[in-house]
Structure formats: C-alpha cells, structure tokens
Write an enzyme that holds these catalytic residues in place. Structure first.
Site, PDB file in Angstrom:
ATOM      1  N   GLU A  83      36.008  82.286 -65.924  1.00  0.00           N
ATOM      2  CA  GLU A  83      36.527  82.945 -64.723  1.00  0.00           C
ATOM      3  C   GLU A  83      35.741  82.471 -63.510  1.00  0.00           C
ATOM      4  O   GLU A  83      35.897  83.012 -62.418  1.00  0.00           O
ATOM      5  CB  GLU A  83      36.493  84.464 -64.853  1.00  0.00           C
ATOM      6  CG  GLU A  83      35.122  85.039 -65.100  1.00  0.00           C
ATOM      7  CD  GLU A  83      35.131  86.545 -65.080  1.00  0.00           C
ATOM      8  OE1 GLU A  83      35.488  87.101 -64.035  1.00  0.00           O
ATOM      9  OE2 GLU A  83      34.779  87.151 -66.100  1.00  0.00           O
ATOM     10  N   CYS A 115      36.548  88.402 -68.210  1.00  0.00           N
ATOM     11  CA  CYS A 115      35.645  88.158 -69.347  1.00  0.00           C
ATOM     12  C   CYS A 115      36.371  88.081 -70.684  1.00  0.00           C
ATOM     13  O   CYS A 115      35.757  87.781 -71.708  1.00  0.00           O
ATOM     14  CB  CYS A 115      34.590  89.255 -69.417  1.00  0.00           C
ATOM     15  SG  CYS A 115      33.631  89.386 -67.918  1.00  0.00           S
ATOM     16  N   THR A 156      23.337  92.452 -62.041  1.00  0.00           N
ATOM     17  CA  THR A 156      24.090  92.180 -63.278  1.00  0.00           C
ATOM     18  C   THR A 156      24.672  90.759 -63.273  1.00  0.00           C
ATOM     19  O   THR A 156      25.708  90.511 -63.865  1.00  0.00           O
ATOM     20  CB  THR A 156      25.216  93.220 -63.493  1.00  0.00           C
ATOM     21  OG1 THR A 156      26.148  93.141 -62.410  1.00  0.00           O
ATOM     22  CG2 THR A 156      24.668  94.635 -63.558  1.00  0.00           C
ATOM     23  N   HIS A 237      31.448  93.362 -75.282  1.00  0.00           N
ATOM     24  CA  HIS A 237      31.241  92.647 -74.029  1.00  0.00           C
ATOM     25  C   HIS A 237      30.119  93.366 -73.289  1.00  0.00           C
ATOM     26  O   HIS A 237      30.139  94.594 -73.168  1.00  0.00           O
ATOM     27  CB  HIS A 237      32.527  92.657 -73.191  1.00  0.00           C
ATOM     28  CG  HIS A 237      32.283  92.203 -71.785  1.00  0.00           C
ATOM     29  ND1 HIS A 237      31.696  90.993 -71.506  1.00  0.00           N
ATOM     30  CD2 HIS A 237      32.480  92.809 -70.579  1.00  0.00           C
ATOM     31  CE1 HIS A 237      31.558  90.870 -70.196  1.00  0.00           C
ATOM     32  NE2 HIS A 237      32.031  91.963 -69.610  1.00  0.00           N
TER      33      HIS A 237
HETATM   34  P1  HMG Z   1      24.274 101.162 -59.217  1.00  0.00           P
HETATM   35  O1  HMG Z   1      24.994 101.987 -58.230  1.00  0.00           O
HETATM   36  O2  HMG Z   1      23.274 100.199 -58.704  1.00  0.00           O
HETATM   37  O3  HMG Z   1      23.472 102.006 -60.268  1.00  0.00           O
HETATM   38  O4  HMG Z   1      25.406 100.398 -60.047  1.00  0.00           O
HETATM   39  P2  HMG Z   1      23.601 103.535 -60.740  1.00  0.00           P
HETATM   40  O5  HMG Z   1      23.135 104.407 -59.658  1.00  0.00           O
HETATM   41  O6  HMG Z   1      24.967 103.777 -61.337  1.00  0.00           O
HETATM   42  O7  HMG Z   1      22.507 103.530 -61.879  1.00  0.00           O
HETATM   43  C1  HMG Z   1      22.661 102.794 -63.031  1.00  0.00           C
HETATM   44  C2  HMG Z   1      21.973 103.546 -64.172  1.00  0.00           C
HETATM   45  O8  HMG Z   1      20.546 103.504 -63.974  1.00  0.00           O
HETATM   46  C3  HMG Z   1      22.350 105.048 -64.249  1.00  0.00           C
HETATM   47  O9  HMG Z   1      22.413 105.362 -65.613  1.00  0.00           O
HETATM   48  C4  HMG Z   1      21.140 105.729 -63.617  1.00  0.00           C
HETATM   49  O10 HMG Z   1      20.952 107.057 -64.041  1.00  0.00           O
HETATM   50  C5  HMG Z   1      20.017 104.837 -64.127  1.00  0.00           C
HETATM   51  P3  HMG Z   1      23.785 105.952 -66.273  1.00  0.00           P
HETATM   52  O11 HMG Z   1      24.099 107.182 -65.539  1.00  0.00           O
HETATM   53  O12 HMG Z   1      24.849 104.886 -66.027  1.00  0.00           O
HETATM   54  O13 HMG Z   1      23.466 106.104 -67.705  1.00  0.00           O
HETATM   55  N1  HMG Z   1      18.767 104.888 -63.352  1.00  0.00           N
HETATM   56  C6  HMG Z   1      17.542 104.883 -63.923  1.00  0.00           C
HETATM   57  N2  HMG Z   1      17.150 104.850 -65.206  1.00  0.00           N
HETATM   58  C7  HMG Z   1      15.814 104.829 -65.463  1.00  0.00           C
HETATM   59  N3  HMG Z   1      14.868 104.837 -64.481  1.00  0.00           N
HETATM   60  C8  HMG Z   1      15.228 104.875 -63.178  1.00  0.00           C
HETATM   61  C9  HMG Z   1      16.606 104.895 -62.852  1.00  0.00           C
HETATM   62  N4  HMG Z   1      17.297 104.917 -61.696  1.00  0.00           N
HETATM   63  C10 HMG Z   1      18.613 104.910 -62.010  1.00  0.00           C
HETATM   64  N5  HMG Z   1      14.276 104.861 -62.229  1.00  0.00           N
HETATM   65  C11 HMG Z   1      26.507  99.051 -61.647  1.00  0.00           C
HETATM   66  C12 HMG Z   1      25.301  99.939 -61.374  1.00  0.00           C
HETATM   67  C13 HMG Z   1      26.461  98.610 -63.081  1.00  0.00           C
HETATM   68  C14 HMG Z   1      27.777  99.829 -61.384  1.00  0.00           C
HETATM   69  C15 HMG Z   1      26.422  97.820 -60.691  1.00  0.00           C
HETATM   70  O14 HMG Z   1      25.320  97.026 -61.042  1.00  0.00           O
HETATM   71  C16 HMG Z   1      27.664  96.961 -60.693  1.00  0.00           C
HETATM   72  O15 HMG Z   1      28.596  97.205 -59.906  1.00  0.00           O
HETATM   73  N6  HMG Z   1      27.726  95.898 -61.577  1.00  0.00           N
HETATM   74  C17 HMG Z   1      28.867  95.029 -61.675  1.00  0.00           C
HETATM   75  C18 HMG Z   1      30.042  95.677 -62.379  1.00  0.00           C
HETATM   76  C19 HMG Z   1      29.861  95.829 -63.859  1.00  0.00           C
HETATM   77  O16 HMG Z   1      29.063  95.188 -64.493  1.00  0.00           O
HETATM   78  N7  HMG Z   1      30.722  96.690 -64.473  1.00  0.00           N
HETATM   79  C20 HMG Z   1      30.715  96.924 -65.885  1.00  0.00           C
HETATM   80  C21 HMG Z   1      32.084  97.230 -66.470  1.00  0.00           C
HETATM   81  S1  HMG Z   1      33.315  96.029 -65.958  1.00  0.00           S
HETATM   82  C22 HMG Z   1      33.057  94.655 -66.991  1.00  0.00           C
HETATM   83  O17 HMG Z   1      32.363  94.741 -67.941  1.00  0.00           O
HETATM   84  C23 HMG Z   1      33.722  93.396 -66.602  1.00  0.00           C
HETATM   85  C24 HMG Z   1      32.860  92.352 -65.902  1.00  0.00           C
HETATM   86  O18 HMG Z   1      32.010  91.721 -66.832  1.00  0.00           O
HETATM   87  C25 HMG Z   1      33.739  91.352 -65.185  1.00  0.00           C
HETATM   88  C26 HMG Z   1      34.834  90.668 -65.959  1.00  0.00           C
HETATM   89  O19 HMG Z   1      35.489  91.169 -66.819  1.00  0.00           O
HETATM   90  O20 HMG Z   1      35.082  89.530 -65.559  1.00  0.00           O
HETATM   91  C27 HMG Z   1      31.989  92.963 -64.841  1.00  0.00           C
END
Ligand code: HMG
Length: 391
Positions: A83, A115, A156, A237
């Site tokens: 992709e 993906c 990520t 994944h």
């Molecule tokens: P964010 O807003 O930076 O983080 O986004 P958050 O506030 O949601 O925190 C993440 C986690 O860290 C939470 O845990 C917090 O509690 C924890 P959860 O509630 O999820 O269990 N946290 C802590 N833990 C320990 N110590 C601390 C601490 N502080 C916070 N001090 C997000 C995170 C993954 C959403 C962001 O990085 C993002 O947008 N990433 C890209 C999208 C993504 O990977 N999505 C996944 C599903 S989609 C998919 O898999 C397809 C993809 O691969 C693309 C494709 O298919 O081509 C992406």
C-alpha cells in the site's frame, strides 16, 4: 480440517531496513512518557528506510534467499502486495522480478487493499497452485508505513518485507480451506494519491479493526471453520503490538472464553516479538508475526494457528493453518534475527531528516546517497524512471 489439497507456505523470509529509531528517542523529543509507547501501544523501536531503500529493495531482499534455496524454475507467478506503491501503473514486482533474474515466463502483479493485500495474494496463490500443483507462487508483502511528523500515528510507523513461497506439499504451514471474510466501507485510514503520509482516524481505526475481527470470525464459523479452543496460537495484523492483544481479547470475549491476561499472552505473545521492534509493516505485519511465532515456539508440529488479516477501509479475513512436522529445519531464525539486529540506530534528527526527504518531480537526474549496506539499492530517479542496482 486441513484442506485435502495440502497447499500452503513452503518458505518464509523477511527483510527490514538499514536504520532503526528507538521509541526512547521519539519520547525524549516530543515529551511523551515512555510507558505510553512501551506499554500503552507495545512498541520499542521502528524500522526507518535509508534514502536508497524502498518497497522494491526490501521486497527483493526478502525474496532473494527463497530463490537461492529453491531456484526459480517453478515460479510462474509473482504477487507483490503493498500500500506504499511507487508507481500508479507498473507493478513493483516487475522490478523485483528483474533484480532476482526470474524467468520471463511468469506473470507479475501488484495487489492493494491496505494491510490486507498480502493475504489476498496468499489466497490467490493457493488457488493457482490448486489448479496446477507443479507451480509455485512467490508472494511478496512490502511496505513503508509513514505518518505525519508530530502526529499520534508517528509512533506506529515502521517498514519491512516478507516473501513467501506458496506450493503444494509445503514445508512450513498447510492452509485450511475455510476462510471468514468481512468488508465494510469505512474511512478509518487512507492515503490519497497526492499524499506521501497516510491519513488516519486513530480511535475509529481501532473500533473498525475490532468490528472486522468479529465479522470475519462470524463468517469463519459459518463456513465450518475450527472452534476457538482448537488453536495453539494466533497471528494478528499488528499496526502496534497492543492492537493484537485488544483484538484477541475481543475475539475471546465474543466466543465466551476466558480473557485472562496470561491466556492471551500464551496465545499471541510470541507472535509480537518482531513487530514490537520493527513497527507497522502494513501488508507484511501478519506474516512477520508468523515468522516470530515459528522462530520462537517450542514445537508447533501438527498444531493449528489462526490468522487475522485486517486492512483499513476495510477488508479482513480469518483463516487457519496447520504447522507441518519438520518445519523447524526449514526456518530462517538466525537470518531473521540478523536482519533486525544489523540495523543502525538513528538519533531523532537523523530520522527527521530522512522522513522529510522527497524528490523533485521535474524528471531530472537525482541519485540517492549510498546508505544501505544490503544487496539491493534504489540508486535514484532519472528521467522520471526509478533506477535499481544489485550488488
Ligand atoms: P494516541 O492518541 O497517541 O494514544 O493514539 P492513546 O491516548 O489512545 O493511548 C494509547 C494507549 O497508551 C492507551 O491504552 C493509553 O491508556 C496508554 P488503551 O486504552 O488503548 O489500552 N497509555 C499509557 N500506558 C502506559 N503508560 C503511560 C501511558 N499513557 C497512555 N504513561 C493510536 C494511539 C494507536 C490511535 C495512534 O498511534 C494512531 O493513530 N496510530 C495509527 C492508526 C493505527 O495504527 N490503528 C490501528 C487499527 S487500524 C489498522 O490496523 C490498519 C493499519 O495498519 C493501516 C492499514 O490497514 O493499511 C493502520
């Protein structure tokens, strides 16, 4: 439950980049608590491509050892899933075909659905081999995951390629017949043609993924698939490794099974080892999970593995495979670890500089600096053409 045809993954090889950025360096730069990265999303570092690396050089590096081991006489199809495509018309697989000196009597094609693409490639390959079991299909999954600097997605990122040889009488994993499928039109993650970095609605993407897990499991059960308790391990994944834990908990919950942390860790922990240090590799991610699982598990001979492939947008598939006795002798554990350990650590400034690189679009001559020490180089752009070299 395994398909009578006995077709599956005969060999599996991975490649990743020249450079790596530890999440500690990102956290120090942006003031995030390191626990959020190490525990919250479950990532320690991410692979970063050198200026002279791209999906073609990574794909060729992953596939070269397979061609070396098995020869190319029986490979009549190359499927390149990505992709992070480098051309709107020409398949990246054609460059790899040329770099590896594959026979001209071959079909080569590029597949895309976020993906999920490599799983489509694997399924199509199973069909081609079922039609003529003397043929083999080379499936390559190669991606560079790139988000905007200073965005939540930045933590990520990652980059890697996996190459799989699909054949009859496979040495590693025999793929079962039933597959659970799920498609839903959602805007959780996408990348318009004019953009280099993906756009994402992070929280929406997590719920879309979980909804897809449920959807394809439902369909898998309806197709006469195995019961949840029959699996020794699962490969998900992994955009970040914590996502696999969320997904497995969701599936166990849905199936009314124990969601104890230890039970989940036993089922998926080993499959997260490579993704945790490589980051998101999009199409390659599930199969990096498989490599890590096979490389580390004691002995999975005759046992069932569940695969959950998710591609934003979205398409997902749940399918199963049975590990072939004797598989351990065919693994590439030392090479896989070497590919990960050979990476040179970048500091934050070095990573940012690479992230911001782009080429002028005027058709001029733009060689790339020699940075990667691997067998294949993206040497630059000349007259709008990408130039590749094999050392
Ligand atoms: P964010 O807003 O930076 O983080 O986004 P958050 O506030 O949601 O925190 C993440 C986690 O860290 C939470 O845990 C917090 O509690 C924890 P959860 O509630 O999820 O269990 N946290 C802590 N833990 C320990 N110590 C601390 C601490 N502080 C916070 N001090 C997000 C995170 C993954 C959403 C962001 O990085 C993002 O947008 N990433 C890209 C999208 C993504 O990977 N999505 C996944 C599903 S989609 C998919 O898999 C397809 C993809 O691969 C693309 C494709 O298919 O081509 C992406």
């Amino acid at each position: 439950m395994s398909s009578g045809s006995g077709i599956g993954i005969h060999d599996l090889s991975l490649a990743t980049t020249e450079f790596v950025l530890p999440h500690a360096a990102l956290a120090a730069y942006n003031g995030t608590e390191l626990g959020k990265y190490h525990v919250g999303i479950g990532q320690e570092s991410m692979s970063v491509p050198a200026a002279d690396e791209d999906i073609v050089t990574l794909g060729a590096a992953a596939a070269a050892p397979i061609v070396e081991r098995h020869g190319s006489d029986r490979i009549r199809t190359v499927v390149f899933a990505t992709e992070s495509s480098i051309d709107q018309a020409k398949s990246a697989g054609v460059y790899v075909h040329s770099l590896l000196g594959l026979p001209s009597a071959a079909r080569v094609v590029e597949l895309k659905q976020a993906c999920y693409g490599a799983t489509a490639g694997l399924q199509f390959a199973l069909g081609l081999v079922a039609r003529d079991p003397s043929q083999q299909v080379l499936v390559i999954a190669s991606d560079v995951s790139k988000y905007e600097l200073d965005s939540p997605g930045e933590a990520t990122q990652g980059a890697a390629a996996v190459a799989m040889l699909v054949s009859a009488d496979p040495a590693l994993v025999r793929i079962d017949g039933p597959s659970g499928l799920f498609t839903a039109d959602v805007m959780d993650f996408w990348r318009p043609n004019y953009r280099d970095a993906a756009l994402v609605d992070g929280q929406e993407s997590i719920s879309a993924y979980l909804q897809a897990v449920e959807g394809c499991w439902k369909d898998y059960s309806g197709q006469g698939g195995r019961g949840l308790e029959e699996f020794a391990a699962f490969c998900y994944h992994q955009p970040f490794t914590k996502m696999a834990f969320k997904a497995h908990r969701h599936l166990l919950n849905y199936g009314g099974l124990d969601t104890d942390q230890d039970v989940i860790a036993a089922a998926i922990g080993q499959s997260t080892a490579y993704n945790r240090v490589i980051g998101n590799s999009y199409t390659a991610s599930v199969y990096l999970g498989l490599a890590a699982l096979l490389d580390q598990a004691q002995d999975l001979s005759g046992q069932a593995i569940g695969f959950l492939s998710y591609g934003s947008g979205s398409v997902a598939e749940f399918f199963a495979g049975e590990v072939v006795p004797g598989y351990k002798e065919r693994l590439r554990t030392a090479e896989n670890l070497a590919a990960i350990e050979r990476r040179t650590e970048l500091d934050y400034a070095g990573y940012r500089q690479l992230h911001e690189r782009s080429f002028p679009t005027d058709g001029g001559d733009y060689p790339t600096p020699v940075q990667n020490g691997g067998q294949f180089r993206f040497a630059g752009l000349r007259g709008h053409k990408r130039i590749y070299e094999r050392r």
